[in-house]
Write an enzyme that holds these catalytic residues in place. Structure first.
Site, PDB file in Angstrom:
ATOM      1  N   GLY A 224      -2.063  -0.296   3.164  1.00 49.98           N
ATOM      2  CA  GLY A 224      -1.699   0.082   4.533  1.00 49.98           C
ATOM      3  C   GLY A 224      -1.390   1.558   4.608  1.00 49.98           C
ATOM      4  O   GLY A 224      -1.757   2.315   3.708  1.00 49.98           O
ATOM      5  N   ASN A 225      -0.759   1.972   5.683  1.00 52.43           N
ATOM      6  CA  ASN A 225      -0.338   3.374   5.786  1.00 52.43           C
ATOM      7  C   ASN A 225       0.915   3.464   6.660  1.00 52.43           C
ATOM      8  O   ASN A 225       1.402   2.451   7.151  1.00 52.43           O
ATOM      9  CB  ASN A 225      -1.476   4.255   6.306  1.00 52.43           C
ATOM     10  CG  ASN A 225      -1.948   3.811   7.673  1.00 52.43           C
ATOM     11  OD1 ASN A 225      -1.204   3.855   8.639  1.00 52.43           O
ATOM     12  ND2 ASN A 225      -3.200   3.365   7.751  1.00 52.43           N
TER      13      ASN A 225
END
Ligand code: CTP
Length: 412
Positions: A224-225
């Site tokens: 993810g980020n």
């Protein structure tokens, strides 16, 4: 060069405060939920509104006018027979940009439907030409009674907007529909109503993507980020406040859906692409503020990967995700984002062309006050005709308005 209209008052309130410059008449009627109207009043003030409160004599038995007087710094209108107040109510009715009645009792709905004016709230409702928002609160049986049903249908057919009531535990201890909508919902419904009444984006469909994506490694882990979706949701709120129909395609984020905004939740880039393909079929603009993952694990494990599986470590094979903007053909006015840590202009211009955008909103995510999770952003907009606009550090809501101004200019 910063556009001078960005910080000015305008027909849609102002760009820093959603209800800045708006005059809101708040009618409070006699329900136990009247105490929540104090919180609503405070939230309206925080959103920039000038609030004038009108109470029925029954409401005064639940909360004192002094509470509202302290919150608004203005006298509260209650007594119909005080000569000064009788004139004042007509003035309030004339001045108001909107009348919000919260809480509205069953009795209040009945009076509104018939056009009776036994108190200052219903009298103001009859005297005003401003849009009216009603937030009912009552026992579930009263809400569901055929008489109340008929009254609300009558009011709806006359253009009165409703917010709530919500389902839940009622003052009587019973469960059912009858709880006053939360103050934050009422403020959202008011902003949406004002947008529909006088916004410059009425009749437009705007699709906004927001947040990160999660690309599964195994059933419990993902890539993810740091994107939180705040920028996208601020754009969605600004568009809703200007009367647009707004669809947000959101990655996994913790934000509440703004009132009146349609939301499609997705996890992966593949899901985001599929959702946007549907949402953009009839959109007038596509604003891609999401941060989709560029790579995903080639073959996510079916079961949780165990430490003992490989004593040396773990190598993940990643494959490239499709570029959503480059894959989607249209969507109307196309707006992209570029979050960079270096060579902002170079990368932004390359993406502008590669993704066939009308303009791209670029920011340096390492700059103070910009980037993930902040309430503010400092952006530069690169247009497809070569024009470059630099903006000061401002709220994400104000950035949202600046973007929408430029989208609207493309339609014109
Ligand atoms: N974007 C997209 N699909 C992707 C990745 C990005 O549509 N798979 C969109 C983003 O929503 C944004 C724009 O493309 O509007 C630029 O995203 P960004 O991550 O800055 O650029 P990338 O093209 O992914 O390039 P890089 O990560 O190498 O900077």
């Amino acid at each position: 060069m910063t556009d001078t209209i960005d910080n000015q008052q305008s027909a849609i309130g102002n760009r820093q405060l959603p209800l800045g410059g708006r005059r809101i008449a708040l009618g409070v009627t006699g329900s136990i939920a009247a105490y929540k109207a104090a919180d609503l009043c405070s939230k309206l003030r925080q959103a920039g509104a000038e609030v004038e409160v009108i109470m029925t004599s029954a409401a005064v038995r639940f909360v004192t006018p002094l509470t509202f007087q302290s919150l608004t710094g203005r006298d509260v209108i209650v007594d119909m027979f005080a000569a000064r107040e009788a004139e004042a109510h007509i003035e309030v009715a004339r001045r108001a940009d909107a009348l919000v009645i919260a809480p509205a009792t069953a009795d209040c709905l009945a009076n509104l439907a018939v056009g009776q004016t036994p108190d200052m709230v219903t009298l103001t409702a009859l005297a005003t030409r401003a849009p009216i928002l009603v937030a009912p609160a009552m026992d579930a049986h009263m809400w569901e009674h055929p008489a109340t049903r008929a009254n609300r249908e009558t009011l709806r057919s006359r253009g009165v907007s409703f917010v709530g009531p919500n389902e839940g535990r009622l003052a009587t201890g019973r469960m059912g529909a009858g709880r006053l909508a939360e103050p934050v919902e009422i403020v959202g419904a008011l902003r949406a109503m004002l947008g529909r009444a006088s916004g410059d984006l009425v009749g437009r469909v705007i699709v906004v993507s927001a947040g990160p994506t999660q690309e599964p490694i195994d059933p419990v882990r993902f890539i993810g980020n740091h994107s939180t979706g705040k920028m996208g949701f601020a754009i969605a709120e600004a568009a809703r406040d200007r009367g647009a129909r707004v669809v947000v395609v959101a990655g996994p984020i913790a934000l509440e859906t703004p009132y009146g905004v349609e939301r499609v939740d997705v996890k992966t880039v593949a899901q985001m692409l599929a959702a946007l393909q549907v949402a953009t079929r009839e959109s007038d603009a596509l604003i891609m503020s999401a941060a989709p993952a560029d790579f995903r694990p080639e073959s996510p494990a079916e079961h949780k990967i165990k430490k003992a599986d490989d004593a040396q470590g773990l190598t993940l094979a990643l494959v490239k995700n499709p570029d959503i903007l480059a894959t989607l053909p249209g969507g109307g006015v196309r707006v992209g984002f570029a979050a960079e840590t270096r060579d902002l202009a170079g990368y932004a211009k390359t993406k502008l062309a590669a993704k066939r955008l009308h303009f791209i909103v670029a920011n340096d995510v390492t700059a103070a006050g910009s980037g993930f999770g902040t309430e503010t952003n400092q952006v530069t907009i690169f247009h497809d005709d070569g024009q470059v606009e630099e903006f000061p550090l401002q709220s994400k809501y104000a950035v949202g308005h600046a973007i929408l101004d430029r989208v609207a200019a493309r339609w014109n």
